[in-house]
Design a protein around this motif. Structure first.
Motif, PDB file in Angstrom:
ATOM      1  N   ASN A  46       0.648  -1.209  -0.041  1.00 34.90           N
ATOM      2  CA  ASN A  46       0.134   0.102   0.085  1.00 34.90           C
ATOM      3  C   ASN A  46       0.841   1.377  -0.174  1.00 34.90           C
ATOM      4  O   ASN A  46       1.540   1.449   1.026  1.00 34.90           O
ATOM      5  N   THR A  47       0.556   2.295  -1.019  1.00 31.20           N
ATOM      6  CA  THR A  47       2.068   3.215  -1.548  1.00 31.20           C
ATOM      7  C   THR A  47       0.997   4.628  -0.495  1.00 31.20           C
ATOM      8  O   THR A  47       0.765   5.640  -1.636  1.00 31.20           O
ATOM      9  N   THR A  48       1.018   4.207   0.771  1.00 30.80           N
ATOM     10  CA  THR A  48      -0.256   5.675   1.509  1.00 30.80           C
ATOM     11  C   THR A  48       1.243   6.498   1.684  1.00 30.80           C
ATOM     12  O   THR A  48       2.134   6.090   1.834  1.00 30.80           O
ATOM     13  N   GLN A  49       0.986   7.455   2.134  1.00 32.59           N
ATOM     14  CA  GLN A  49       1.641   8.696   1.959  1.00 32.59           C
ATOM     15  C   GLN A  49       2.210   8.392   3.138  1.00 32.59           C
ATOM     16  O   GLN A  49       2.324   8.344   4.309  1.00 32.59           O
ATOM     17  N   GLY A  50       3.703   8.591   2.921  1.00 31.30           N
ATOM     18  CA  GLY A  50       5.103   8.442   4.124  1.00 31.30           C
ATOM     19  C   GLY A  50       5.100   7.145   3.696  1.00 31.30           C
ATOM     20  O   GLY A  50       6.433   7.343   4.559  1.00 31.30           O
ATOM     21  N   THR A  51       5.203   6.157   2.992  1.00 34.06           N
ATOM     22  CA  THR A  51       5.494   5.285   2.980  1.00 34.06           C
ATOM     23  C   THR A  51       7.012   5.150   2.429  1.00 34.06           C
ATOM     24  O   THR A  51       7.904   4.035   2.627  1.00 34.06           O
ATOM     25  N   SER A  52       6.983   5.528   1.322  1.00 29.11           N
ATOM     26  CA  SER A  52       8.371   6.235   0.571  1.00 29.11           C
ATOM     27  C   SER A  52       8.669   5.140  -0.470  1.00 29.11           C
ATOM     28  O   SER A  52       9.626   5.078  -0.713  1.00 29.11           O
ATOM     29  N   VAL A  53       7.681   4.271  -1.066  1.00 27.81           N
ATOM     30  CA  VAL A  53       7.865   3.262  -1.238  1.00 27.81           C
ATOM     31  C   VAL A  53       7.236   2.872  -2.191  1.00 27.81           C
ATOM     32  O   VAL A  53       5.902   3.523  -2.339  1.00 27.81           O
ATOM     33  N   PHE A  54       7.556   2.173  -3.525  1.00 29.55           N
ATOM     34  CA  PHE A  54       6.020   2.925  -4.966  1.00 29.55           C
ATOM     35  C   PHE A  54       7.477   1.458  -5.815  1.00 29.55           C
ATOM     36  O   PHE A  54       7.723   0.118  -5.494  1.00 29.55           O
ATOM     37  N   ASN A  55       5.419   0.540  -6.156  1.00 35.36           N
ATOM     38  CA  ASN A  55       5.401  -0.732  -6.752  1.00 35.36           C
ATOM     39  C   ASN A  55       5.961  -0.651  -8.186  1.00 35.36           C
ATOM     40  O   ASN A  55       5.406   0.018  -9.104  1.00 35.36           O
ATOM     41  N   HIS A  56       6.368  -2.315  -8.882  1.00 35.46           N
ATOM     42  CA  HIS A  56       6.766  -1.975 -10.169  1.00 35.46           C
ATOM     43  C   HIS A  56       6.302  -2.671 -10.781  1.00 35.46           C
ATOM     44  O   HIS A  56       6.794  -4.411  -9.773  1.00 35.46           O
ATOM     45  N   TYR A  57       5.033  -3.130 -11.390  1.00 38.39           N
ATOM     46  CA  TYR A  57       4.088  -4.536 -12.031  1.00 38.39           C
ATOM     47  C   TYR A  57       5.386  -5.444 -12.994  1.00 38.39           C
ATOM     48  O   TYR A  57       6.021  -5.064 -13.570  1.00 38.39           O
ATOM     49  N   LEU A  58       5.701  -6.346 -12.739  1.00 37.10           N
ATOM     50  CA  LEU A  58       6.856  -7.012 -13.145  1.00 37.10           C
ATOM     51  C   LEU A  58       6.119  -8.042 -14.556  1.00 37.10           C
ATOM     52  O   LEU A  58       6.629  -8.284 -15.441  1.00 37.10           O
ATOM     53  N   GLY A  59       5.230  -8.385 -13.825  1.00 33.37           N
ATOM     54  CA  GLY A  59       3.979  -9.679 -14.887  1.00 33.37           C
ATOM     55  C   GLY A  59       3.592 -11.144 -14.097  1.00 33.37           C
ATOM     56  O   GLY A  59       3.326 -10.428 -12.347  1.00 33.37           O
ATOM     57  N   GLU A  60       2.611 -11.621 -14.343  1.00 36.86           N
ATOM     58  CA  GLU A  60       1.410 -12.610 -14.097  1.00 36.86           C
ATOM     59  C   GLU A  60       1.947 -14.074 -14.370  1.00 36.86           C
ATOM     60  O   GLU A  60       2.559 -14.180 -16.052  1.00 36.86           O
ATOM     61  N   SER A  61       1.780 -14.968 -13.891  1.00 30.18           N
ATOM     62  CA  SER A  61       2.006 -16.272 -14.311  1.00 30.18           C
ATOM     63  C   SER A  61       0.784 -17.206 -13.974  1.00 30.18           C
ATOM     64  O   SER A  61       0.340 -16.809 -13.011  1.00 30.18           O
ATOM     65  N   GLY A  62       0.213 -17.658 -14.967  1.00 33.02           N
ATOM     66  CA  GLY A  62      -0.877 -19.007 -14.780  1.00 33.02           C
ATOM     67  C   GLY A  62       0.055 -20.166 -13.698  1.00 33.02           C
ATOM     68  O   GLY A  62       0.592 -20.613 -13.143  1.00 33.02           O
ATOM     69  N   LEU A  63      -1.479 -21.000 -13.309  1.00 31.42           N
ATOM     70  CA  LEU A  63      -0.602 -22.010 -12.563  1.00 31.42           C
ATOM     71  C   LEU A  63      -0.213 -23.240 -12.794  1.00 31.42           C
ATOM     72  O   LEU A  63      -1.445 -23.622 -13.774  1.00 31.42           O
ATOM     73  N   THR A  64       0.702 -23.885 -13.178  1.00 35.58           N
ATOM     74  CA  THR A  64       0.447 -25.354 -12.832  1.00 35.58           C
ATOM     75  C   THR A  64       1.206 -26.220 -12.006  1.00 35.58           C
ATOM     76  O   THR A  64       1.425 -25.881 -10.371  1.00 35.58           O
TER      77      THR A  64
END
Length: 301
Positions: free
Chosen positions: A155-173
């Motif tokens: 959760n990038t709420t105010q004050g966390t000072s961290v940011f999400n960078h989406y890499l991708g997704e995979s189905g399940l085997t």
């Protein structure tokens, strides 16, 4: 103000101001509330004014406190920028690349995600640590880590000072020993009903998504084991104790390394992956390489 500010005390003030309470700041910083409270008192004494006032159970910034927070925001932002510039500078001898990995993630896919960092021109010295995401994010916010790899965004709420960078997704085997494949593959996924299965514990997001999926299918496997460590799941699966699932992106490696076979696959459940950094716009060359390769190769399908 005759004395210099103690920046550790300022850091505690900054955390309390953004978290809204000493208790929450204590959890994010992994420091006892008593310590934080004492250090805040010292900071207020040094500044000669109250920075917070109580309103019910909450702490609210005073006018001097709001002024101090503006300066603290700038100070820690500049400190991070300095750290990033120095690490990525060609003239700097610092080559350590410090990565935190959520303990729930399969190590095989973590290896694939991180591997491109070794190919950057200046090279790196990888320092990897593993643990609960909350602790890793605390280290990231204090610049003890360059990046955290997780299967859930923070959760990038105010004050966390961290940011999400989406890499991708995979189905399940889904995997199992040959005997299980012979019995379960023809009518997968219905065959999972009452079949022995090995799962991650319920604290992990992918487990919750899996549970929602099988319940929607009215499938109720026989859960014979639940694990925090994905390596244990694969090891017990290798011994034939139950079916287990992993991201489809590493299906070939799982079969080769553990001598199991594919029982079935689904794209109705997606395992997502994120690089979390203290940079909104990534400049660290290793993080750039990781994000680019993940999006164009590992999860390109």
């Amino acid at each position: 103000m005759s004395e210099l500010i103690n920046y550790k005390h300022l850091r505690y003030f900054w955390a309390v101001a953004h978290e809204g309470s000493i208790a929450k700041a204590s959890k994010s910083l992994h420091i006892t509330p008593h310590t934080i409270s004492g250090q805040l008192s010292l900071l207020e004494a040094r500044m000669g004014c109250a920075l917070f006032e109580k309103q019910g159970r909450n702490l609210v910034l005073t006018e001097p406190g709001r002024t101090a927070l503006k300066y603290a925001d700038d100070i820690f932002k500049l400190g991070h920028e300095l750290s990033s510039v120095m690490r990525s500078s060609a003239s700097c001898n610092q080559t350590d690349f410090m990565v935190g990995v959520a303990s729930s993630l399969p190590k095989t896919i973590v290896c694939k995600i991180i591997e491109p960092a070794f190919l950057i021109p200046d090279g790196i010295n990888l320092i990897s640590t593993e643990g609960p995401v909350s602790g890793l994010l605390a280290d990231l916010s204090m610049h003890k880590l360059d990046m955290v790899i997780s299967d859930a965004p923070t959760n990038t709420t105010q004050g966390t000072s961290v940011f999400n960078h989406y890499l991708g997704e995979s189905g399940l085997t889904f995997f199992g020993v040959p005997e299980l494949k012979k019995r379960l593959a023809p009518s997968f996924p219905k065959s999972l009903h009452h079949a022995p299965i090995l799962l991650p514990t319920e604290q992990f997001g992918i487990r919750q998504l899996f549970d929602q999926w099988i319940h929607s299918q009215k499938i109720f496997p026989d859960v014979v084991g639940q694990f925090d460590d994905s390596a244990l799941i694969k090891s017990f699966g290798q011994r034939g104790l139950g079916v287990f699932f992993m991201p489809t992106a590493i299906a070939d490696e799982v079969c080769q390394n553990f001598g199991v076979q594919v029982i079935g696959q689904t794209n109705e459940v997606k395992h997502r992956f994120y690089a979390i950094s203290a940079e909104r716009k990534i400049s660290h060359p290793a993080v750039l390489a990781i994000c680019k390769t993940a999006r164009t190769s590992i999860f390109s399908d």
